[in-house]
Design an enzyme around this catalytic site. Structure first.
Site, PDB file in Angstrom:
ATOM      1  N   GLU A   1       0.840  -1.213   0.000  1.00 43.62           N
ATOM      2  CA  GLU A   1       0.000   0.000   0.000  1.00 43.62           C
ATOM      3  C   GLU A   1       0.867   1.252   0.000  1.00 43.62           C
ATOM      4  O   GLU A   1       1.742   1.440   0.851  1.00 43.62           O
ATOM      5  CB  GLU A   1      -0.918  -0.009   1.217  1.00 43.62           C
ATOM      6  CG  GLU A   1      -1.775   1.230   1.384  1.00 43.62           C
ATOM      7  CD  GLU A   1      -2.659   1.503   0.172  1.00 43.62           C
ATOM      8  OE1 GLU A   1      -3.133   0.554  -0.460  1.00 43.62           O
ATOM      9  OE2 GLU A   1      -2.826   2.690  -0.149  1.00 43.62           O
TER      10      GLU A   1
ATOM     11  N   THR B   1      -6.128   1.278  -5.578  1.00 47.48           N
ATOM     12  CA  THR B   1      -5.473  -0.018  -5.342  1.00 47.48           C
ATOM     13  C   THR B   1      -6.013  -1.098  -6.250  1.00 47.48           C
ATOM     14  O   THR B   1      -5.289  -1.938  -6.765  1.00 47.48           O
ATOM     15  CB  THR B   1      -5.704  -0.427  -3.880  1.00 47.48           C
ATOM     16  OG1 THR B   1      -5.179   0.597  -3.059  1.00 47.48           O
ATOM     17  CG2 THR B   1      -5.047  -1.734  -3.546  1.00 47.48           C
TER      18      THR B   1
ATOM     19  N   HIS C   1      -1.545   3.312   4.641  1.00 48.05           N
ATOM     20  CA  HIS C   1      -2.607   3.911   3.807  1.00 48.05           C
ATOM     21  C   HIS C   1      -2.800   5.377   4.181  1.00 48.05           C
ATOM     22  O   HIS C   1      -2.775   5.732   5.367  1.00 48.05           O
ATOM     23  CB  HIS C   1      -3.919   3.144   3.998  1.00 48.05           C
ATOM     24  CG  HIS C   1      -4.986   3.527   3.013  1.00 48.05           C
ATOM     25  ND1 HIS C   1      -5.749   4.666   3.138  1.00 48.05           N
ATOM     26  CD2 HIS C   1      -5.385   2.948   1.868  1.00 48.05           C
ATOM     27  CE1 HIS C   1      -6.582   4.762   2.113  1.00 48.05           C
ATOM     28  NE2 HIS C   1      -6.387   3.739   1.330  1.00 48.05           N
TER      29      HIS C   1
ATOM     30  N   ASP D   1       1.538   0.028  -4.976  1.00 47.52           N
ATOM     31  CA  ASP D   1       0.293   0.134  -5.781  1.00 47.52           C
ATOM     32  C   ASP D   1       0.112   1.520  -6.401  1.00 47.52           C
ATOM     33  O   ASP D   1      -0.397   1.646  -7.518  1.00 47.52           O
ATOM     34  CB  ASP D   1      -0.935  -0.268  -4.965  1.00 47.52           C
ATOM     35  CG  ASP D   1      -1.217   0.644  -3.767  1.00 47.52           C
ATOM     36  OD1 ASP D   1      -2.304   0.519  -3.186  1.00 47.52           O
ATOM     37  OD2 ASP D   1      -0.351   1.489  -3.441  1.00 47.52           O
ATOM     38  N   HIS D   2       0.504   2.577  -5.691  1.00 47.25           N
ATOM     39  CA  HIS D   2       0.343   3.929  -6.259  1.00 47.25           C
ATOM     40  C   HIS D   2       1.105   4.935  -5.392  1.00 47.25           C
ATOM     41  O   HIS D   2       1.778   4.534  -4.424  1.00 47.25           O
ATOM     42  CB  HIS D   2      -1.146   4.306  -6.335  1.00 47.25           C
ATOM     43  CG  HIS D   2      -1.884   4.076  -5.047  1.00 47.25           C
ATOM     44  ND1 HIS D   2      -1.574   4.753  -3.867  1.00 47.25           N
ATOM     45  CD2 HIS D   2      -2.872   3.221  -4.728  1.00 47.25           C
ATOM     46  CE1 HIS D   2      -2.357   4.332  -2.906  1.00 47.25           C
ATOM     47  NE2 HIS D   2      -3.154   3.402  -3.385  1.00 47.25           N
TER      48      HIS D   2
HETATM   49  C1  GP9 Z   1      -8.314  -1.373   1.025  1.00 52.44           C
HETATM   50  C2  GP9 Z   1      -6.996  -0.916   0.482  1.00 52.44           C
HETATM   51  C3  GP9 Z   1      -7.045   0.575   0.161  1.00 52.44           C
HETATM   52  O1  GP9 Z   1      -8.480  -2.753   0.846  1.00 52.44           O
HETATM   53  O2  GP9 Z   1      -6.610  -1.724  -0.584  1.00 52.44           O
HETATM   54  O3  GP9 Z   1      -7.401   0.817  -1.129  1.00 52.44           O
HETATM   55  P1  GP9 Z   1      -7.054   2.269  -1.747  1.00 52.44           P
HETATM   56  O4  GP9 Z   1      -7.847   3.291  -0.929  1.00 52.44           O
HETATM   57  O5  GP9 Z   1      -5.555   2.514  -1.585  1.00 52.44           O
HETATM   58  O6  GP9 Z   1      -7.505   2.214  -3.179  1.00 52.44           O
HETATM   59 MN    MN Z   2      -3.802   1.788  -2.221  1.00 51.30          MN
END
Ligand code: GP9
Ligand code: MN
Length: 616
Positions: free
Chosen positions: A250, A292, A405, A464-465
């Site tokens: 994350e 994500t 996050h 992921d980003h």
């Molecule tokens: C929740 C986590 C967050 O399962 O993957 O997703 P995001 O807010 O980063 O898209």
């Molecule tokens: Mn994410």
């Protein structure tokens, strides 16, 4: 003088509407990270609304304009909040999947700014008085006057709007139909025109979905996909029969790798594992509104995210040739592991579509420690070691972490990593959070190393980003002490780390190839000799090109970066703007084809048709 006075008293609602809505649209343009809605097309769109209002009698007209003002203001406030988190503008598709946003309430809540709600001030405090004044006047306008006002406003409005739409369609041929770059449309046409176009396209796309796919289009897509196939010379089949452990981290952004703050490494464990792996230091995230879930969608399918909204929500009824299904056809056991709610991002539905045998979600983990959004990475990864131990080899295990996050505000639980002067800032809190996650990833990989799992497994780890949103870009530039704070420098920071660890560490080093999340699946196909079908990415060990395409039509490679938001090319090394050559024009065309085909595949569930064709 009397005439002017009576005009004002007769049409105060119209005058107020045009003035206030135009003011809001222009301030919105300024506020939205300095993009300026073009005054003229914006005024034209307001005129069209006024023309419709003029059809009504005074009371009805005032009411119609009041409702339009409410809708426009609510859209502006929502766009502002959405842009801060997703660097994009809200669309109907996003609203359809919008309920997912409530699960990241803490993120959105952190983006709320009191100033944004000033756009609603007039709706609550001024207009009700105007309307009461108007209805007390009880002045009747003749039908002739109302019809002529309607005609004047609608003709002027449509004429100017047509010119603006036509100019944009000439400048960027597919932009108005694909809307791959919504920010640019709003910038050129104004927010009212943008949202009207979005609603039109959404309705049209749904009607379009019902029409059968033309044979030519279908063959063009088949040819295009075939052309995208990589030749697999290097490392072909090196991972056959081994496990694949893929870890999506994350908000792991590239700038923290091999970086220090206050004299201490931010991610010492990842730095250590990177030195034992093949590390891709020009690897970009390519997510769009699906966050994500877009990252997972791309790494498991090598198809682009939806042009608006989240593919995980809009296309969960489609068929896919996803990585788990591919591994299963080779006799692998496949599982996804994520300690958060199974239904979030519609994962429980989508993972079944991808072919995972199991999805170990929130209910499969002891919820014994919570940080931020949910189960801590420490608890998740510790429990996951046990789950992997019980998996029948060979297996494909896909793990998604959670603790780091946005907005990284559970600072007291991340440990005592001292970020010095950055304490209390977003980037400081992020560095504490990612340092915590790094520690857990180090524990996890060391444990797999110790218990022998890594002797028989390839590990792919990537972010992921981004972690630092654009509206906090100064904090990142200041931390990195980058000389320039240009758009190009910002885009070059939109990298995430990606490394591949091989069992005997025979393949390791820094690989500078330009790649992105779209390329992981073809790369895995090469390593494990999986069938490579219906993918739009490239094999990073046998790259045919060095281009990374982004959802909004921008792209980057080792020589140039194309910003679709400004329609400008930059030399990646010097930072200078470069003119659009034929070669670059062709590149742009190729990109738009690729994005267009990917959208077509999703909108028409073409994988299902492609599979039927293959089995004929
Ligand atoms: C929740 C986590 C967050 O399962 O993957 O997703 P995001 O807010 O980063 O898209
Ligand atoms: Mn994410």
């Amino acid at each position: 003088m009397d005439k002017i006075k009576s005009f004002f008293t007769n049409f105060i609602d119209v005058i107020f509407f045009v003035t206030v809505v135009m003011f809001k649209i222009l301030v919105y343009g300024k506020h939205m990270s300095s993009f300026k809605s073009s005054f003229i097309p914006a005024l034209a769109s307001v005129f069209v609304l006024v023309s419709i209002a003029c059809i009504f009698k005074t009371r009805g007209r005032a009411r119609f304009l009041y409702i339009c003002n409410c809708i426009i203001s609510i859209f502006i406030v929502s766009d502002l909040i959405y842009y801060k988190y997703f660097k994009d503008i809200i669309s109907v598709s996003v609203l359809i999947s919008g309920f997912q946003l409530n699960a990241v309430k803490s993120s959105v809540a952190n983006l709320l700014d009191f100033k944004d709600f000033l756009y609603l001030f007039d709706i609550v405090f001024i207009i009700p008085f105007i309307n009461r004044y108007l209805t007390s006047q009880n002045r009747k306008l003749s039908t002739k006057v109302r019809v002529s006002m309607f005609l004047v406003f609608i003709l002027v409005g449509i004429f100017i709007d047509f010119k603006s739409f036509y100019a944009l369609s000439k400048e960027q041929p597919r932009l108005l139909t694909t809307m791959y770059n919504k920010v640019y449309i709003a910038k050129k046409l104004g927010t009212v025109n943008y949202h009207c176009l979005d609603i039109y396209n959404c309705v049209f796309a749904n009607i379009n979905r019902l029409t059968p796919v033309s044979k030519d289009k279908f063959q063009a897509i088949e040819y295009f996909i075939d052309k995208s196939k990589s030749s697999h010379e290097n490392l072909n089949g090196i991972g056959q029969g081994k496990n694949l452990i893929m870890i999506q981290v994350e908000a792991l952004q590239g700038f923290v790798i091999n970086s220090s703050v206050n004299g201490k490494e931010i991610t010492p464990n990842l730095n250590r594992w990177i030195s034992r792996s093949e590390y891709f230091d020009n690897f970009y995230y390519q997510v769009a509104a699906g966050g994500t879930s877009d990252a997972e969608f791309m790494t498991n399918n090598s198809l682009y995210p939806a042009s608006a909204g989240a593919a995980y929500l809009l296309y969960s009824g489609n068929e896919y040739n996803a990585m788990p299904k591919n591994f299963k056809n080779k006799g692998y056991y496949t599982a996804a592991l994520h300690g958060f709610r199974e239904s979030f991002w519609n994962r429980n539905v989508m993972y079944r579509k991808f072919g995972f045998d199991n999805f170990y979600g929130e209910k499969s983990y002891k919820q014994n420690e919570s940080i931020g959004l949910g189960l801590s990475d420490k608890s998740f990864l510790t429990q996951s070691v046990e789950k992997l131990k019980n998996m029948k080899s060979p297996y494909y295990a896909f793990l998604i972490t959670l603790t780091s996050h946005f907005p990284y505000d559970d600072v007291n639980k991340y440990g005592d990593f001292d970020v010095g002067d950055y304490k209390g800032s977003l980037i400081g809190n992020y560095m504490k959070a990612i340092h915590y996650t790094d520690e857990q990833l180090g524990m996890f990989l060391d444990e797999l190393d110790k218990n022998g799992t890594l002797k028989n497994s390839i590990v792919v780890l990537y972010g992921d980003h981004y972690a630092i949103p654009k509206d906090k870009q100064d904090q990142l530039f200041n931390f990195l002490k980058t000389g320039s704070k240009s758009d190009l420098e910002w885009e070059k920071l939109q990298k995430v780390p990606m490394f591949i660890h091989f069992p005997d560490e025979s393949v390791k080093g820094v690989n500078h190839v330009y790649g992105g999340q779209m390329d992981i699946y073809p790369t895995v196909c090469n390593l494990f000799k999986l069938k490579e079908e219906d993918m739009l990415g490239k094999d990073l060990f046998n790259p045919e090109s060095e281009r990374v395409t982004f959802r909004n039509g921008s792209f980057i490679d080792k020589d140039c970066y194309y910003s679709s938001q400004d329609d400008i090319y930059y030399d990646v090394n010097t930072g200078n703007k470069i003119s659009k050559s034929d070669k670059l024009e062709k590149e742009e065309d190729y990109i738009l084809n690729q994005l267009g085909y990917s959208d077509y595949i999703l909108r028409h569930n073409l994988i299902k048709k492609l599979n039927l064709d293959k089995n004929k």
